[in-house]
Enzyme design. Structure first.
Site, PDB file in Angstrom:
ATOM      1  CE  LYS A  79      -4.019   1.731   2.651  1.00  0.00           C
ATOM      2  NZ  LYS A  79      -4.876   1.444   3.828  1.00  0.00           N
TER       3      LYS A  79
ATOM      4  CB  SER B 200      -8.160   3.219   2.894  1.00  0.00           C
ATOM      5  OG  SER B 200      -7.323   2.599   3.850  1.00  0.00           O
TER       6      SER B 200
ATOM      7  CB  SER C 263      -8.304   0.273   5.719  1.00  0.00           C
ATOM      8  OG  SER C 263      -9.069   1.456   5.737  1.00  0.00           O
TER       9      SER C 263
END
Lengths: 481, 488
Positions: free
Chosen positions: B79, B154, B178
């Site tokens: 990420k 996310s 997330s």
């Protein structure tokens, strides 16, 4: 109306740890800008603080030396505000659970002994330094930021509003500085910024219990400035009150050049710091065993040492006070005393000769070249009659400049005291012959003339004549005439 | 058989047997990224050169006869809020566009030490704030199952990359769901470890007391393998836990006999899509069938988790994001003085959702409101922890939905509050710091994956893996692949 002055202090002390509070960057002064920095103290994204255990140790030591309670449970909080010298837009500090609280420092002034309360001591990090191209950050086309100081550990010591005069404040700060120095947690040098003071001052009519409105004067970096600020603020606030006005609660700054304080910001636009516990740091748990271990490691504190010098060494209170006010000076005294016994003489030489030279040269005691045992040797030479007191001062000056032994200097410069009666008799005879008027005066009962003649003989001997022997020889000579 | 479809443990076998080289495997993924990521948009940055270099090094080891770890030579994505030295790390924000850290996150170091192959940096909601990956300042990521749907967020880029076989596995971060929610939306396994089990050093903070890094993977075994590599105490993270971290693959027994499993009623019923609830109950029934004891239970404070979370997380974020002021790095908008520079930089650098949360948090921490909001939220947080403590005194594991629904349609939810409610099943475990795993368990009527969530007490990751593995071994509902025709 008669007013009573109420003063409290907030003192920031930079701790003498090797590395910063939350990273391993060095804390040394004088590095080129932004050379003592790393991603952590620069607050770069993703980095995390890790507490330097030495900081906790030093804060607890300072607290113990100031008779504080040490918190078994304490934590770090974030103080949020925007300023370019603050790399994370928050300062890691302690808010509602400081490491130390409820202590005191005893002071002595012309009004007698007094106890000044310490509300709390907490740990925090220093910010960086900004250099503006113009006068201020808002009027400059640009400013340069140096983050070498960012993350240097500080303790903030907050006093109770227990002080009532400039003299109280000076005594408080002197003792505080000495205590800090004795614990070894900081150099506590105001001139270098390792000790900074904020003064909170208000007035109230004598007899009134409620405090008046206070002004806070920030970032004072010399003892002299603190004293001047206190005197100036008392005058300023008295004038306002006398004229029927009201003192505004505000933060003020000291203009050292003009000798006045200026409003910085009023309480209405005071900062909103949004304190909350720092989630990146775990609570600080301190055990009794650790506290006791640190307590046992503390050296004798200045107050205790002062008492001991008075009782055991027979020093006057004033002398003991001056010597113990600085750890370096007290250590020097102890060092001389280890080799030499006349304590009053040691104290005289330290207070008169040594301090005069140190102050005149503007150096730190730590940088003095004379070692205590060399000073002891010099004093012994005086006692043994090897040199006169006057010559000794000259020798001392040379020792101060070069760090050489007294004996070597005396030898090199031929300063040995002349006690040989044969040689001195000749000098006495010559001076008596050259000054018939003085001899006449002496005979007529003017004893002052004796002093003049001795002076002439000392001059002729370049100060090396033994005054006791001269006195004796001169008296004999005059009485025989 | 397409090699890009395989798992870590399957590929490891092939690498060791020299049936495939790390370079071939990496090329295969890079080719797929080139071919497909224009549509999926899982990656913000692709590190193709670095990936091939790393792959060559692994091949050299293999041909030199050296033994390699299970993760060696396996291509993966991280990420874009995880710092990678010398590689753009943007948090999907204009504020950090072009920011190249001088350091790598501890997890990145750990994976590099395992000779993992970094394919690139995955898209996300800006600063991890959001649950659709539509809040990325650069572009939205599509759900590989249905291009009209969001991948969740996310960590939407991390999830989509794995689901579309653009990476064998990935790392995400989970502050309120997330990792788990996008894993659920994309039909893969996602695990949020116990708070403190994985170092946060190098994870760009959203809400420090809630953030945890964790794996997104194709199956439970892979999840255990990644966990083996990334957990551990780190002296650079004061909140990292000193713990005797086990070999997580040891938990993969397939046996759940006698395990006590709670089915908390607060996670079911109103607000939960009936199809999702049905699959959770089906999974529970399957476990019962396999010998576990399943009981309904109650976590009464669950309903307060969302309001508490949306005070605590924004409060911490408002402070964590203060450093983006234009002074030292990232975006700087020139202005007439320093205050305007701060304001204009933040005005232009942050997106709407980030600003909304900074404002919420600033408000919650302001004097006069602190006690009523932030402090009360902390008290609620404690009550939620107590809820779990009581539940885990009785149960080894809880089973619940990961999200109330399957993947939302793009732009479907414009109301922030409605979107926040979507986090209701994942938030409580972040507040309590406990581990939680999302496992795919079948599809809804629109052929979109449904996620089932398993929760355990602190450091009970082995229990979660044990239960998930049992389901995986005994059903065909967990290893799902998107309908390639429709999705890609």
């Amino acid at each position: 109306m008669e007013y009573e002055v109420v003063i409290g202090c907030e003192v920031h002390v930079e701790l003498k740890t090797k590395t910063k509070i939350f990273c391993s960057c060095p804390t040394d002064f004088g590095g080129a800008p932004n050379t003592h920095v790393c991603p952590v103290c620069l607050g770069l994204p993703g980095t995390l603080p890790v507490l330097n255990k030495k900081v906790l140790e030093y804060a607890i030591k300072a607290g113990l030396a100031m008779n504080c309670e040490i918190a078994h449970f304490s934590k770090f909080d974030r103080k949020n505000y925007f300023y370019p010298d603050l790399t994370k837009a928050y300062q890691i500090s302690q808010f509602d659970l400081p490491i130390c609280k409820n202590g005191y420092i005893d002071i002595e002034t012309s009004q007698g002994a007094k106890r000044i309360g310490i509300t709390r001591i907490h740990m925090e990090e220093d910010a960086g330094k900004l250099v503006h191209q113009g006068a201020t950050i808002t009027t400059s086309a640009g400013s340069l930021a140096d983050y070498n100081r960012a993350g240097v550990p500080l303790i903030e010591i907050v006093s109770e509003p227990d002080m009532r005069s400039a003299e109280d404040v000076m005594a408080f700060l002197t003792n505080l500085k000495a205590i800090i120095e004795y614990t070894g947690v900081s150099d506590a040098r105001m001139e270098q910024g390792s000790l900074r003071c904020d003064v909170n001052l208000s007035l109230r009519p004598v007899g009134q219990e409620v405090f008046g409105t206070r002004a806070e004067i920030k970032n004072l970096n010399s003892f002299r400035a603190v004293e001047r600020v206190v005197k100036y603020e008392i005058e300023r606030q008295t004038e306002i009150l006398e004229a029927g006005g009201k003192v505004v609660q505000e933060t003020r700054t000291w203009d050292d050049g003009k000798g006045i304080t200026l409003s910085l910001r009023s309480k209405e636009d005071s900062d909103e710091y949004r304190y909350f516990p720092d989630p990146d740091l775990t609570p600080i748990i301190v055990t009794d065993a650790y506290i006791e271990e640190l307590r046992a490691s503390l050296p004798e504190m200045p107050q205790v040492k002062r008492q001991r010098m008075m009782e055991e060494d027979g020093l006057p209170a004033y002398d003991a006070g001056v010597i113990t006010a600085s750890k370096a000076l007290a250590d020097f005294y102890d060092g001389v005393h280890a080799h030499y016994n006349d304590t009053k003489k040691i104290s005289n030489w330290i207070m008169v000769e040594l301090l005069a030279k140190v102050n005149a040269e503007g150096i730190e005691l730590a940088d003095v070249k004379i070692r205590p045992e060399q000073m002891a040797a010099l004093l012994k030479l005086i006692d043994a009659g090897e040199i006169s007191g006057k010559i000794a001062k000259k020798v001392f000056g040379e020792m101060f400049a070069t760090g050489k032994d007294a004996e070597a200097i005396i030898k090199e410069q031929g300063l040995v005291q002349i006690s040989d009666e044969g040689a001195l008799k000749e000098m006495v005879a010559a001076v008596v012959e050259a000054n018939p008027k003085s001899v006449e005066d002496y005979k007529a009962g003017k004893k002052k003339a004796m002093g003049f003649l001795v002076g002439q003989i000392m001059k002729a001997s370049k100060g090396q004549a033994n005054p006791a022997v001269i006195n004796q020889l001169l008296t004999e000579k005059l009485d025989s005439m | 058989m397409t090699i890009s479809r395989l798992t870590i443990h399957e590929l490891h076998e092939l690498l060791v047997k020299k049936e495939i080289s790390a370079v071939e495997l990496t090329r295969e993924h890079l080719d797929r990224i080139q071919k497909l990521d224009g549509d999926v948009k899982a990656y913000i940055t692709v590190t193709d050169q670095l990936a091939l270099e790393q792959a060559k090094a692994v091949d050299a080891k293999i041909s030199a006869g050296e033994s390699i770890g299970t993760l060696a030579g396996i291509p993966m994505a991280v990420k874009d809020n995880l710092c990678t030295k010398g590689i753009n790390t943007t948090c999907a924000s204009k504020m950090l566009d072009g920011f190249q850290p001088q350091y790598s996150a501890t997890v990145v170091h750990k994976l590099q030490a395992e000779n993992a192959i970094l394919l690139g940096k995955a898209n996300m909601d800006e600063f991890a704030m959001g649950s659709t990956t539509e809040n990325s300042a650069f572009f939205a990521t599509k759900n590989p199952w249905n291009a009209d749907c969001v991948p969740g967020g996310s960590s939407g880029g991390s999830a989509a990359a794995v689901a579309a076989d653009l990476a064998v596995y990935s790392l995400g971060s989970d502050t309120g769901g997330s990792i788990r929610q996008p894993a659920s939306f994309c039909g893969i396994v996602g695990l949020k470890p116990t708070y403190g089990a994985v170092s946060r050093f190098g994870l760009i903070a959203f809400a420090s007391s809630l953030d945890q890094i964790g794996p997104l993977a194709k199956d439970v075994t892979d999840t255990a393998l990644i966990l083996n590599a990334i957990t551990g105490y780190d002296k650079q993270d004061s909140t990292s836990a000193k713990y005797d971290y086990p070999d997580y693959t040891k938990a993969l027994t397939g046996d759940v006999k006698g395990l006590r499993i709670g089915l908390p009623k607060e996670y079911l019923g109103e607000g939960i899509d009936p199809e999702v609830e049905a699959q959770v109950r089906a999974a529970a029934a399957k476990l019962e069938e396999l010998g576990a004891v399943v009981e309904e239970c109650s976590l009464p404070y669950t309903r307060y988790a969302m309001p508490a979370y949306y005070l605590i997380a924004p409060a911490e974020a408002s402070s964590n994001l203060g450093r983006y002021d234009g002074v030292r790095y990232g975006l700087r908008v020139q202005a007439k003085d320093v205050v305007d520079m701060f304001c204009d930089t933040r005005k232009q650098g942050f997106g709407a959702e980030v600003k909304r949360r900074i404002m919420l948090g600033t408000y919650a921490l302001s004097s006069g409101y602190y006690d009523a909001y932030y402090l009360k939220a902390l008290k609620v947080r404690n009550l939620i922890k107590q809820d779990y403590d009581q539940a885990f005194a009785k149960y080894d594991c809880l089973i619940a939905p990961t999200a109330p629904t399957t993947a939302l349609h793009k732009g479907q939810n414009q109301d922030p509050l409605a979107l926040y409610k979507g986090d209701i099943c994942t938030i409580p475990s972040n507040l309590a710091g406990i581990p939680a795993l999302s496992l795919p368990y079948g599809l809804d009527k629109n052929q979109m994956p449904i996620g089932v969530q398993l929760l355990g007490k602190a450091f009970a990751e082995p229990t979660l893996l044990q239960v998930a593995y049992a389901l995986e071994q005994n059903t065909t509902l967990t290893r799902l692949k998107p309908n390639q025709g429709k999705g890609l």
